[in-house]
Design a protein around this motif. Sequence first.
Motif, PDB file in Angstrom:
ATOM      1  N   ARG A   8      58.752  65.041 111.264  1.00 57.15           N
ATOM      2  CA  ARG A   8      59.742  66.024 110.813  1.00 57.15           C
ATOM      3  C   ARG A   8      61.109  65.360 110.616  1.00 57.15           C
ATOM      4  O   ARG A   8      61.821  65.671 109.664  1.00 57.15           O
ATOM      5  CB  ARG A   8      59.826  67.167 111.831  1.00 57.15           C
ATOM      6  CG  ARG A   8      60.611  68.334 111.354  1.00 57.15           C
ATOM      7  CD  ARG A   8      59.903  69.044 110.220  1.00 57.15           C
ATOM      8  NE  ARG A   8      60.644  70.259 109.924  1.00 57.15           N
ATOM      9  CZ  ARG A   8      60.724  70.801 108.732  1.00 57.15           C
ATOM     10  NH1 ARG A   8      60.079  70.261 107.718  1.00 57.15           N
ATOM     11  NH2 ARG A   8      61.416  71.889 108.538  1.00 57.15           N
ATOM     12  N   VAL A   9      61.461  64.448 111.512  1.00 58.96           N
ATOM     13  CA  VAL A   9      62.707  63.694 111.363  1.00 58.96           C
ATOM     14  C   VAL A   9      62.661  62.889 110.067  1.00 58.96           C
ATOM     15  O   VAL A   9      63.649  62.820 109.331  1.00 58.96           O
ATOM     16  CB  VAL A   9      62.958  62.779 112.581  1.00 58.96           C
ATOM     17  CG1 VAL A   9      64.038  61.755 112.294  1.00 58.96           C
ATOM     18  CG2 VAL A   9      63.329  63.596 113.811  1.00 58.96           C
ATOM     19  N   ASP A  10      61.525  62.291 109.765  1.00 56.01           N
ATOM     20  CA  ASP A  10      61.395  61.489 108.550  1.00 56.01           C
ATOM     21  C   ASP A  10      61.575  62.353 107.305  1.00 56.01           C
ATOM     22  O   ASP A  10      62.213  61.931 106.338  1.00 56.01           O
ATOM     23  CB  ASP A  10      60.046  60.773 108.533  1.00 56.01           C
ATOM     24  CG  ASP A  10      60.039  59.595 107.588  1.00 56.01           C
ATOM     25  OD1 ASP A  10      60.896  58.700 107.743  1.00 56.01           O
ATOM     26  OD2 ASP A  10      59.190  59.586 106.677  1.00 56.01           O
ATOM     27  N   GLN A  11      61.023  63.549 107.317  1.00 53.20           N
ATOM     28  CA  GLN A  11      61.235  64.478 106.195  1.00 53.20           C
ATOM     29  C   GLN A  11      62.720  64.811 106.065  1.00 53.20           C
ATOM     30  O   GLN A  11      63.261  64.861 104.958  1.00 53.20           O
ATOM     31  CB  GLN A  11      60.433  65.760 106.400  1.00 53.20           C
ATOM     32  CG  GLN A  11      58.950  65.578 106.342  1.00 53.20           C
ATOM     33  CD  GLN A  11      58.191  66.816 106.815  1.00 53.20           C
ATOM     34  OE1 GLN A  11      58.750  67.717 107.427  1.00 53.20           O
ATOM     35  NE2 GLN A  11      56.898  66.840 106.540  1.00 53.20           N
ATOM     36  N   THR A  12      63.363  65.036 107.183  1.00 53.08           N
ATOM     37  CA  THR A  12      64.792  65.355 107.194  1.00 53.08           C
ATOM     38  C   THR A  12      65.602  64.173 106.687  1.00 53.08           C
ATOM     39  O   THR A  12      66.586  64.350 105.963  1.00 53.08           O
ATOM     40  CB  THR A  12      65.235  65.741 108.624  1.00 53.08           C
ATOM     41  OG1 THR A  12      64.438  66.850 109.068  1.00 53.08           O
ATOM     42  CG2 THR A  12      66.698  66.113 108.672  1.00 53.08           C
ATOM     43  N   LYS A  13      65.186  62.964 107.025  1.00 53.38           N
ATOM     44  CA  LYS A  13      65.872  61.747 106.577  1.00 53.38           C
ATOM     45  C   LYS A  13      65.960  61.709 105.054  1.00 53.38           C
ATOM     46  O   LYS A  13      67.008  61.401 104.484  1.00 53.38           O
ATOM     47  CB  LYS A  13      65.127  60.513 107.094  1.00 53.38           C
ATOM     48  CG  LYS A  13      65.711  59.173 106.686  1.00 53.38           C
ATOM     49  CD  LYS A  13      64.832  58.043 107.223  1.00 53.38           C
ATOM     50  CE  LYS A  13      65.421  56.689 107.040  1.00 53.38           C
ATOM     51  NZ  LYS A  13      65.645  56.261 105.679  1.00 53.38           N
ATOM     52  N   ASN A  14      64.875  62.044 104.402  1.00 56.26           N
ATOM     53  CA  ASN A  14      64.850  62.029 102.940  1.00 56.26           C
ATOM     54  C   ASN A  14      65.787  63.080 102.346  1.00 56.26           C
ATOM     55  O   ASN A  14      66.466  62.827 101.354  1.00 56.26           O
ATOM     56  CB  ASN A  14      63.426  62.235 102.429  1.00 56.26           C
ATOM     57  CG  ASN A  14      62.512  61.085 102.807  1.00 56.26           C
ATOM     58  OD1 ASN A  14      62.961  59.950 102.930  1.00 56.26           O
ATOM     59  ND2 ASN A  14      61.249  61.368 103.017  1.00 56.26           N
ATOM     60  N   ILE A  15      65.850  64.240 102.957  1.00 52.34           N
ATOM     61  CA  ILE A  15      66.747  65.292 102.477  1.00 52.34           C
ATOM     62  C   ILE A  15      68.202  64.911 102.743  1.00 52.34           C
ATOM     63  O   ILE A  15      69.075  65.111 101.896  1.00 52.34           O
ATOM     64  CB  ILE A  15      66.397  66.641 103.148  1.00 52.34           C
ATOM     65  CG1 ILE A  15      64.987  67.078 102.727  1.00 52.34           C
ATOM     66  CG2 ILE A  15      67.428  67.709 102.794  1.00 52.34           C
ATOM     67  CD1 ILE A  15      64.430  68.245 103.522  1.00 52.34           C
ATOM     68  N   LEU A  16      68.473  64.353 103.916  1.00 51.44           N
ATOM     69  CA  LEU A  16      69.838  63.938 104.256  1.00 51.44           C
ATOM     70  C   LEU A  16      70.372  62.904 103.271  1.00 51.44           C
ATOM     71  O   LEU A  16      71.551  62.936 102.905  1.00 51.44           O
ATOM     72  CB  LEU A  16      69.887  63.367 105.671  1.00 51.44           C
ATOM     73  CG  LEU A  16      69.798  64.355 106.821  1.00 51.44           C
ATOM     74  CD1 LEU A  16      69.563  63.620 108.136  1.00 51.44           C
ATOM     75  CD2 LEU A  16      71.045  65.216 106.902  1.00 51.44           C
ATOM     76  N   SER A  17      69.513  61.994 102.844  1.00 53.95           N
ATOM     77  CA  SER A  17      69.976  60.932 101.938  1.00 53.95           C
ATOM     78  C   SER A  17      70.504  61.500 100.622  1.00 53.95           C
ATOM     79  O   SER A  17      71.397  60.920 100.007  1.00 53.95           O
ATOM     80  CB  SER A  17      68.861  59.921 101.688  1.00 53.95           C
ATOM     81  OG  SER A  17      67.816  60.510 100.951  1.00 53.95           O
ATOM     82  N   LYS A  18      69.991  62.647 100.204  1.00 57.63           N
ATOM     83  CA  LYS A  18      70.490  63.297  98.985  1.00 57.63           C
ATOM     84  C   LYS A  18      71.906  63.837  99.185  1.00 57.63           C
ATOM     85  O   LYS A  18      72.617  64.083  98.218  1.00 57.63           O
ATOM     86  CB  LYS A  18      69.550  64.422  98.563  1.00 57.63           C
ATOM     87  CG  LYS A  18      68.183  63.923  98.151  1.00 57.63           C
ATOM     88  CD  LYS A  18      67.243  65.053  97.868  1.00 57.63           C
ATOM     89  CE  LYS A  18      65.851  64.494  97.580  1.00 57.63           C
ATOM     90  NZ  LYS A  18      64.847  65.529  97.508  1.00 57.63           N
ATOM     91  N   SER A  19      72.284  64.036 100.443  1.00 56.54           N
ATOM     92  CA  SER A  19      73.630  64.529 100.765  1.00 56.54           C
ATOM     93  C   SER A  19      74.541  63.398 101.222  1.00 56.54           C
ATOM     94  O   SER A  19      75.550  63.643 101.884  1.00 56.54           O
ATOM     95  CB  SER A  19      73.539  65.582 101.876  1.00 56.54           C
ATOM     96  OG  SER A  19      72.770  66.667 101.466  1.00 56.54           O
TER      97      SER A  19
END
Length: 115
Positions: A27-38
């Motif tokens: 779940r953290v890894d999924q969040t990492k990908n979304i965070l990088s867009k921000s």
Amino acid sequence: MEESITSLSIVIPIFKGSNFIEKLLKRVDQTKNILSKSKVNLIEVICVCDEPIDDSLRIIKKLQLKFTYLRVIELSSNTGQHLATSAGIISSIGDWICTIDEDLQHDPINIIDLL
């Protein structure tokens, strides 16, 4: 002008997380990908193993092969959640630090709202 990038460290104290840790890190890894867009770069996840009473340490060490940003701190004795969290914070290098529990009580995706 280029937008600035903020670095993020996540600290997770671990005591009895063997049933949750793999799902949490996915779940953290999924969040990492979304965070990088921000423009937020998750640079490390620090699991502070507070002398876990289950198989957490072995699982985390295995997951380090998959998640290269995963760091492990092994405490020599059980110090409790707050001191374990403090140990992770002290060793972190991110501009921002977020702490979460091992049991998915707080979904890592909510870090986006926090930031």
